[in-house]
Design a protein around this motif. Structure first.
Motif, PDB file in Angstrom:
ATOM      1  N   ASN A  99      44.728  44.446  35.268  1.00 37.65           N
ATOM      2  CA  ASN A  99      44.348  45.746  35.825  1.00 37.65           C
ATOM      3  C   ASN A  99      43.379  45.617  37.003  1.00 37.65           C
ATOM      4  O   ASN A  99      43.044  44.511  37.451  1.00 37.65           O
ATOM      5  N   GLN A 100      42.918  46.756  37.499  1.00 35.63           N
ATOM      6  CA  GLN A 100      42.063  46.767  38.691  1.00 35.63           C
ATOM      7  C   GLN A 100      40.721  46.085  38.473  1.00 35.63           C
ATOM      8  O   GLN A 100      40.045  45.742  39.438  1.00 35.63           O
ATOM      9  N   GLU A 101      40.342  45.887  37.227  1.00 32.00           N
ATOM     10  CA  GLU A 101      39.096  45.179  36.919  1.00 32.00           C
ATOM     11  C   GLU A 101      39.305  43.679  36.742  1.00 32.00           C
ATOM     12  O   GLU A 101      38.375  42.954  36.418  1.00 32.00           O
ATOM     13  N   TYR A 147      40.604  44.984  43.647  1.00 35.00           N
ATOM     14  CA  TYR A 147      41.003  46.042  42.721  1.00 35.00           C
ATOM     15  C   TYR A 147      42.511  46.141  42.556  1.00 35.00           C
ATOM     16  O   TYR A 147      43.069  47.205  42.328  1.00 35.00           O
ATOM     17  N   LYS A 200      41.260  42.364  34.446  1.00 33.22           N
ATOM     18  CA  LYS A 200      41.391  42.076  33.020  1.00 33.22           C
ATOM     19  C   LYS A 200      42.849  42.186  32.584  1.00 33.22           C
ATOM     20  O   LYS A 200      43.552  43.116  32.976  1.00 33.22           O
TER      21      LYS A 200
END
Length: 401
Positions: free
Chosen positions: A220-222, A202, A224
Motif C-alpha cells: 500500500n501507500q505506506e 506513496y 506495507k
C-alpha cells in the motif's frame, strides 16, 4: 561493512560476502548436493581486481562440513578475500519461516533458535535446513553477530482479513494455521527500489516475483504489504516450476480416497511434479519457451494458465489496494523472460495496464530498473532486478552497528 549471507537449504548452502553499502559481492557460491552423491562446492571471488573461480567435487556429508569448506575458501591465501574467520563481524541468515513472532531482523540467540524449532511443524522443509546453517556458522564464526532475516517478515503487516483462513478459530489460535507468505526479502527490496526509481514514496504497488517459486504482494501507500499469494507454505498461489499453486483442496481428497495415493505421495506430487513440469514435462521456463515457439500445445496452455493466474492476482490486488500505480516484475522469469511478462500483462487495459511489447523484448535482462509500459499506460510496468543478499546485508547492518 562486509556481511556474510548464508542461505541454507535441505541439500545446499548458498553464500555471499556482500558490501552492505554498495551491494557488491566480494565472494559468492554454493555447496550443493549436501548428503547426496556428486556433491560439490563452487566459489567465485574478486581478488586484486580479477575474478577467480574454484569448483571442488568432494563428499559433503552435512552442513557443518559445507560451512567448513566455504570458510577455508574464503580464507585461502590464493583465492580468499579475508584473512581469518574473525574478520567477519556479522552474518545474515536467510530464514524462511518466522511465524508471527519475527517481524523484523533478529539477533540469533538460544531463544530464537528454540522458536525456529517450534515452527518446524508448519515449515518442515525449510526451518530444519535454516537451523543446520545457523549452527554450522556459529561454530566457525564465533566472533560474529548472527542475525536471522525472515522471508515471512515483510508480510506480517497483512490484516487478519487477508491472512486468516475460514476454518475453526482453534486451528489458528493453537497451531498458527494462517497465510504467512514468502519471498518477503525480495518483495521488500524491489518495492523500495520502485519507490526510489519513480520518486514516489506513496505508491500503490504490486510486486511480482517470478522464479522457480513464484509469488505476488500488494503493497500500500505506506509501503506495507496488505496481501500476498503464498499461504501457510510456499505451495499456494501462482503456478510455479514444480508446484501446483492454488487449487481446490478436494483435489487432495480425490487423490487419496479415489486413487489410493498416500499423503506423502500427494505432497510430492503437488510440490515437485506439478506446475510447469506437470503441464509440459519441463520445470525450466527456457525449455517451456522453446516448446512454445515450436508450436507445442501443452506449452501454449502452460503460458496461458501461468499468465492468467498472474492477471487474476493483479485484478484482486488492484481491488485490495483500491487502485494501482505500478507493477514490478522481478526474479528469474520476471527479469529474463519477455514471453512470461507479455502473457501476464495482456488484456489488462481496463486497469490501465498496457505493455510496450518492443520495450519488453529490448529491455530484457536489465541490470537496473527499467520501464516497459506503453506511452498511454496509466500504470507503470517495471522490471527491477532483485538483490535479496543486499537487502539482508542492509538489514543486518542496521541491527549490529
Amino acid at each position: 561493512m562486509e556481511i556474510l549471507i548464508i542461505n541454507s537449504g535441505s541439500s545446499s548452502l548458498k553464500y555471499q560476502l556482500v558490501d552492505s553499502t554498495t551491494g557488491e559481492a566480494k565472494a559468492k557460491g554454493v555447496a550443493d548436493r549436501i548428503g547426496i552423491d556428486g556433491s560439490f562446492v563452487k566459489y567465485v571471488a574478486v581478488k586484486n581486481g580479477k575474478e577467480v573461480e574454484v569448483k571442488k567435487e568432494q563428499p559433503i556429508p552435512n552442513h557443518e562440513v559445507a560451512m567448513d569448506i566455504v570458510t577455508t575458501l574464503l580464507t585461502d591465501p590464493e583465492v580468499g578475500v579475508i584473512k581469518n574467520p574473525e574478520d567477519i563481524k556479522a552474518i545474515g541468515h536467510r530464514t524462511v519461516h518466522g511465524g508471527e513472532k519475527f517481524v523484523q531482523p533478529t539477533i540469533i540467540t538460544d531463544e530464537v533458535i528454540a522458536e525456529i524449532e517450534r515452527l518446524i511443524p508448519i515449515s518442515p522443509l525449510h526451518n530444519p535446513a535454516s537451523l543446520e546453517g545457523i549452527r554450522a556458522a556459529q561454530k566457525l564464526f564465533t566472533k560474529a553477530t548472527h542475525v536471522g532475516v525472515f522471508d515471512t517478515a515483510f508480510h506480517q503487516t497483512m490484516p487478519a482479513r487477508a491472512y486468516r483462513y475460514a476454518i475453526p478459530n482453534e486451528y489458528y489460535e493453537k497451531y498458527g494455521l494462517r497465510s504467512y507468505g514468502f519471498h518477503g526479502t525480495s518483495h521488500k527490496f524491489v518495492d523500495a527500489e520502485a519507490r526510489k526509481y519513480l520518486n514516489n514514496p506513496y505508491l500503490k504497488n504490486i510486486t511480482i516475483h517470478l522464479g522457480n517459486g513464484a509469488s505476488m504482494a500488494a503493497v500500500n501507500q505506506e509501503g506495507k504489504c496488505i496481501d500476498t499469494s503464498m499461504g501457510l507454505t510456499p505451495l499456494d498461489g501462482l503456478i510455479m516450476g514444480t508446484r501446483s499453486g492454488q487449487l481446490d483442496p478436494s483435489v487432495v481428497f480425490f487423490l487419496v480416497e479415489q486413487l489410493g495415493l498416500s499423503l506423502d505421495q500427494v505432497k510430492n506430487l503437488l510440490n515437485k511434479k506439478s506446475g510447469m513440469i506437470g503441464l509440459t514435462g519441463y520445470s525450466d521456463a527456457r525449455d517451456v519457451a522453446a516448446l512454445y515457439r515450436s508450436g507445442d500445445a501443452n506449452a501454449a496452455l502452460c503460458y496461458e494458465m501461468y499468465g492468467y493466474r498472474v492477471r487474476k492476482f493483479i485484478g484482486a490486488y488492484t481491488a485490495a489496494l483500491n487502485g494501482v500505480d505500478s507493477i514490478v516484475f522481478t526474479a528469474g522469469l520476471g527479469e529474463h523472460d519477455a514471453l512470461t511478462r507479455s502473457f501476464a500483462c495482456k488484456e489488462m487495459e481496463f486497469f490501465g495496464i498496457k505493455l510496450d511489447e518492443k520495450k519488453n523484448e529490448e529491455l530484457n535482462h536489465p541490470t537496473k530498473p527499467v520501464e516497459i509500459q506503453a506511452a498511454d499506460s496509466r500504470v507503470k510496468i517495471l522490471i527491477i532486478p532483485t538483490n535479496e543478499e543486499w537487502q539482508i546485508a542492509k538489514e543486518v547492518v542496521g541491527l549490529v552497528k
